[in-house]
Structure formats: C-alpha cells, structure tokens
Scaffold this motif. Sequence first.
Motif, PDB file in Angstrom:
ATOM      1  N   GLU A  84       7.807   8.687  -7.673  1.00  0.00           N
ATOM      2  CA  GLU A  84       8.259   7.946  -6.490  1.00  0.00           C
ATOM      3  C   GLU A  84       7.350   8.272  -5.323  1.00  0.00           C
ATOM      4  O   GLU A  84       7.003   9.432  -5.100  1.00  0.00           O
ATOM      5  CB  GLU A  84       9.704   8.323  -6.156  1.00  0.00           C
ATOM      6  N   HIS A  85       6.969   7.240  -4.587  1.00  0.00           N
ATOM      7  CA  HIS A  85       6.031   7.464  -3.493  1.00  0.00           C
ATOM      8  C   HIS A  85       6.311   6.477  -2.365  1.00  0.00           C
ATOM      9  O   HIS A  85       6.631   5.308  -2.604  1.00  0.00           O
ATOM     10  CB  HIS A  85       4.586   7.284  -3.983  1.00  0.00           C
ATOM     11  N   LYS A  86       6.170   6.963  -1.153  1.00  0.00           N
ATOM     12  CA  LYS A  86       6.405   6.143   0.030  1.00  0.00           C
ATOM     13  C   LYS A  86       5.338   5.053   0.139  1.00  0.00           C
ATOM     14  O   LYS A  86       4.140   5.327  -0.016  1.00  0.00           O
ATOM     15  CB  LYS A  86       6.376   7.034   1.275  1.00  0.00           C
ATOM     16  N   GLY A  87       5.783   3.820   0.400  1.00  0.00           N
ATOM     17  CA  GLY A  87       4.847   2.717   0.529  1.00  0.00           C
ATOM     18  C   GLY A  87       5.310   1.719   1.563  1.00  0.00           C
ATOM     19  O   GLY A  87       6.383   1.846   2.155  1.00  0.00           O
ATOM     20  N   VAL A  88       4.483   0.691   1.772  1.00  0.00           N
ATOM     21  CA  VAL A  88       4.804  -0.330   2.760  1.00  0.00           C
ATOM     22  C   VAL A  88       4.367  -1.694   2.235  1.00  0.00           C
ATOM     23  O   VAL A  88       3.339  -1.827   1.560  1.00  0.00           O
ATOM     24  CB  VAL A  88       4.128  -0.040   4.120  1.00  0.00           C
ATOM     25  N   THR A  89       5.189  -2.704   2.508  1.00  0.00           N
ATOM     26  CA  THR A  89       4.809  -4.100   2.324  1.00  0.00           C
ATOM     27  C   THR A  89       4.584  -4.702   3.709  1.00  0.00           C
ATOM     28  O   THR A  89       5.452  -4.611   4.576  1.00  0.00           O
ATOM     29  CB  THR A  89       5.901  -4.891   1.585  1.00  0.00           C
ATOM     30  N   TYR A  90       3.415  -5.279   3.891  1.00  0.00           N
ATOM     31  CA  TYR A  90       3.031  -5.852   5.189  1.00  0.00           C
ATOM     32  C   TYR A  90       2.771  -7.343   5.010  1.00  0.00           C
ATOM     33  O   TYR A  90       2.142  -7.766   4.035  1.00  0.00           O
ATOM     34  CB  TYR A  90       1.762  -5.167   5.703  1.00  0.00           C
ATOM     35  N   VAL A  91       3.254  -8.128   5.946  1.00  0.00           N
ATOM     36  CA  VAL A  91       2.917  -9.548   6.022  1.00  0.00           C
ATOM     37  C   VAL A  91       2.392  -9.815   7.428  1.00  0.00           C
ATOM     38  O   VAL A  91       3.061  -9.472   8.419  1.00  0.00           O
ATOM     39  CB  VAL A  91       4.122 -10.459   5.722  1.00  0.00           C
ATOM     40  N   GLY A  92       1.222 -10.399   7.523  1.00  0.00           N
ATOM     41  CA  GLY A  92       0.655 -10.734   8.820  1.00  0.00           C
ATOM     42  C   GLY A  92       0.030 -12.119   8.805  1.00  0.00           C
ATOM     43  O   GLY A  92      -0.416 -12.604   7.767  1.00  0.00           O
ATOM     44  N   ARG A  93       0.028 -12.752   9.968  1.00  0.00           N
ATOM     45  CA  ARG A  93      -0.573 -14.081  10.105  1.00  0.00           C
ATOM     46  C   ARG A  93      -1.875 -13.954  10.894  1.00  0.00           C
ATOM     47  O   ARG A  93      -1.916 -13.289  11.937  1.00  0.00           O
ATOM     48  CB  ARG A  93       0.382 -15.032  10.831  1.00  0.00           C
ATOM     49  N   LYS A  94      -2.926 -14.566  10.366  1.00  0.00           N
ATOM     50  CA  LYS A  94      -4.215 -14.545  11.050  1.00  0.00           C
ATOM     51  C   LYS A  94      -4.056 -15.085  12.469  1.00  0.00           C
ATOM     52  O   LYS A  94      -3.593 -16.206  12.673  1.00  0.00           O
ATOM     53  CB  LYS A  94      -5.234 -15.374  10.273  1.00  0.00           C
ATOM     54  N   GLU A 106       0.832  -1.208   0.000  1.00  0.00           N
ATOM     55  CA  GLU A 106       0.000   0.000   0.000  1.00  0.00           C
ATOM     56  C   GLU A 106       0.860   1.249   0.000  1.00  0.00           C
ATOM     57  O   GLU A 106       1.978   1.250   0.524  1.00  0.00           O
ATOM     58  CB  GLU A 106      -0.945   0.026   1.204  1.00  0.00           C
ATOM     59  N   PHE A 107       0.293   2.308  -0.567  1.00  0.00           N
ATOM     60  CA  PHE A 107       0.928   3.618  -0.543  1.00  0.00           C
ATOM     61  C   PHE A 107       0.581   4.341   0.750  1.00  0.00           C
ATOM     62  O   PHE A 107      -0.556   4.288   1.227  1.00  0.00           O
ATOM     63  CB  PHE A 107       0.481   4.453  -1.743  1.00  0.00           C
ATOM     64  N   LEU A 108       1.581   5.013   1.315  1.00  0.00           N
ATOM     65  CA  LEU A 108       1.404   5.769   2.551  1.00  0.00           C
ATOM     66  C   LEU A 108       1.222   7.249   2.238  1.00  0.00           C
ATOM     67  O   LEU A 108       1.568   7.723   1.151  1.00  0.00           O
ATOM     68  CB  LEU A 108       2.622   5.576   3.461  1.00  0.00           C
ATOM     69  N   ILE A 109       0.676   7.966   3.210  1.00  0.00           N
ATOM     70  CA  ILE A 109       0.566   9.422   3.079  1.00  0.00           C
ATOM     71  C   ILE A 109       1.957  10.001   2.847  1.00  0.00           C
ATOM     72  O   ILE A 109       2.924   9.634   3.511  1.00  0.00           O
ATOM     73  CB  ILE A 109      -0.101  10.019   4.329  1.00  0.00           C
ATOM     74  N   HIS A 110       2.046  10.898   1.891  1.00  0.00           N
ATOM     75  CA  HIS A 110       3.328  11.468   1.467  1.00  0.00           C
ATOM     76  C   HIS A 110       3.290  12.971   1.726  1.00  0.00           C
ATOM     77  O   HIS A 110       2.386  13.671   1.268  1.00  0.00           O
ATOM     78  CB  HIS A 110       3.549  11.193  -0.021  1.00  0.00           C
ATOM     79  N   GLU A 111       4.262  13.460   2.477  1.00  0.00           N
ATOM     80  CA  GLU A 111       4.228  14.862   2.906  1.00  0.00           C
ATOM     81  C   GLU A 111       5.022  15.770   1.965  1.00  0.00           C
ATOM     82  O   GLU A 111       5.807  16.603   2.419  1.00  0.00           O
ATOM     83  CB  GLU A 111       4.754  14.978   4.346  1.00  0.00           C
ATOM     84  N   ASP A 112       4.807  15.629   0.675  1.00  0.00           N
ATOM     85  CA  ASP A 112       5.379  16.578  -0.276  1.00  0.00           C
ATOM     86  C   ASP A 112       4.289  17.564  -0.692  1.00  0.00           C
ATOM     87  O   ASP A 112       3.093  17.324  -0.491  1.00  0.00           O
ATOM     88  CB  ASP A 112       5.933  15.845  -1.501  1.00  0.00           C
ATOM     89  N   ASP A 113       4.690  18.684  -1.269  1.00  0.00           N
ATOM     90  CA  ASP A 113       3.731  19.752  -1.585  1.00  0.00           C
ATOM     91  C   ASP A 113       2.629  19.273  -2.512  1.00  0.00           C
ATOM     92  O   ASP A 113       1.449  19.626  -2.337  1.00  0.00           O
ATOM     93  CB  ASP A 113       4.450  20.949  -2.207  1.00  0.00           C
ATOM     94  N   ARG A 114       2.993  18.477  -3.509  1.00  0.00           N
ATOM     95  CA  ARG A 114       2.003  18.020  -4.490  1.00  0.00           C
ATOM     96  C   ARG A 114       0.900  17.206  -3.821  1.00  0.00           C
ATOM     97  O   ARG A 114      -0.302  17.428  -4.059  1.00  0.00           O
ATOM     98  CB  ARG A 114       2.697  17.196  -5.563  1.00  0.00           C
TER      99      ARG A 114
END
Length: 259
Positions: free
Chosen positions: A235-245, A165-173
């Motif tokens: 270019e944009h800040k993002g995250v890869t998450y892995v979780g186990r139920k 997922e893409f995260l909130i990005h604190e650039d002017d645009r």
Amino acid sequence: MGINQTQTAPLVCLMAMKALTTHYVTSKEFEEQQKGFWNKTAGEKEFKTPFRPELWQQYVPDKSAKVLDWGCGSGRIIASLIQLGYSNVEGLENAVRVSELAKSRLPGVPIHLATSKRTSLRSESYDVVILFETLSCICVNFEQIRLLDEIKRVLKPGGLLIVNEFLIHEDDRNIARYNDLQEMYSQLDLPYGVFEHPEGVILRHHDEAYLMHLFDGFDRLEWIQDTFMTSNNHEHKGVTYVGRKAAPPPLPPPPPADS
C-alpha cells in the motif's frame, strides 16, 4: 511507479550517472539500461492504480474525444477506455517490446513508438493526455518539465491532463530507500524520493508541492489523494490529478489609432 502496464516513460531519466546495480557513465547508457529493464519485464508486471471511470464520465463525456495514453505500457488503461466506449484512443511508448505487446493486445489501436524527447505528434491534436505512473520513471526535474512542455504542445486548448502518481511515503522502508540513494549519489542533485526498485530499476516518488508546481499551466480540477497498491502489493500513498490546459493570456489591446 508500481510497475504495471510495464509503463515506461517516453522521456526516461537521462543523467550522467551509474545505476546502483550496474555501472553506467553516460546518459545514453543509462537510458538504454532503463529501456532494457522494461523490455525484459514486458507483460510480467501490472499496475494497480485506479482507473476511476467516474472521472471520465464527468470530464470526458464525448466518447469520440481523441485520447493519448503517454507511457501506455501494455495497454491496460487503453483497454479500460475502449470498454467504456471511447473510440479514438492512442498510446505512446518508448520501449520497443512493450509497444509491440500493446499492439498485439489492442489490434487497430495506434501505438506510437517514442524515439526522441520531442515527439512527431501534431501540435494541439489531443483532447486528453493520460500519465499513469509515467513520471515515476523520470528521475530528474528538468526531464519532467520537458515532458510537460511536450504534453502542452500536443493538447488542444482546453484539453485535459489526467495523472496517477505515487507520493513520497514517510514509512521506515521508503525513507531508508530514499536516503540510501541520496547518500550514494550525494554529488548529484537528485530530488528526494528517488530510489532503486528491488528489481533493479531507478524510480521516483513525488513531493506534493513539487507536483503542483510541475502542473503549472493547467487549471486544477481534481486532486484526489488515495492509497494505491504497487505491483508488489504494498500500500502506498498516491494522487489522481485532473487538470485543464490553461488558456494563453489575452493579447494586449492594440494601441489607439492616431486621431
């Protein structure tokens, strides 16, 4: 969500609101407008967030594991999994033309068409569910919560959730885009990070703390922050998450037998 796989969320943002470029005053009209965008752009856009085969090798060594790509778009991730040798992969999509494109590109792979908030998929039937940029299509919190509840339902005990997922990005645009939508729809309780994509679809970037809270019910295995490329080569800040139920809480012990 960068716009690849023409990824659509099976649970699209259902709000009684109007899109910025066209007036929609009911949830159904807005949902159909969102689906229409993804159907129109099917095959034209490509997501570029990373697949990370090393995570699959680490966490899903069994190549026969049953995997569901939720919001599979035209099937980029499914094709990558097949190339790695995974033999039991399915997709789920809610835009008809996009699902047809996935079927044509992936003959023999089951591609389910989502037509309601609750799918007809069997409970506890998947070892892994993938969400790549799907949450970005869902603008309000309660719809995302419904989606995660449905994913928990179809995942086996101990099953994995893998998210890009893409995260909130604190650039002017991006700040300008977020604020524009907040001001235009001040009467609605929209989360910060919702914005209009230049091509006319409403999308969302996410706050880290919110995502961690959304994934309650999963034991976190990976949280990898990185720079992703969007479909428009930003270019944009993002995250890869892995979780186990997470396992359900143990049942209380039975009361002692009467002596």
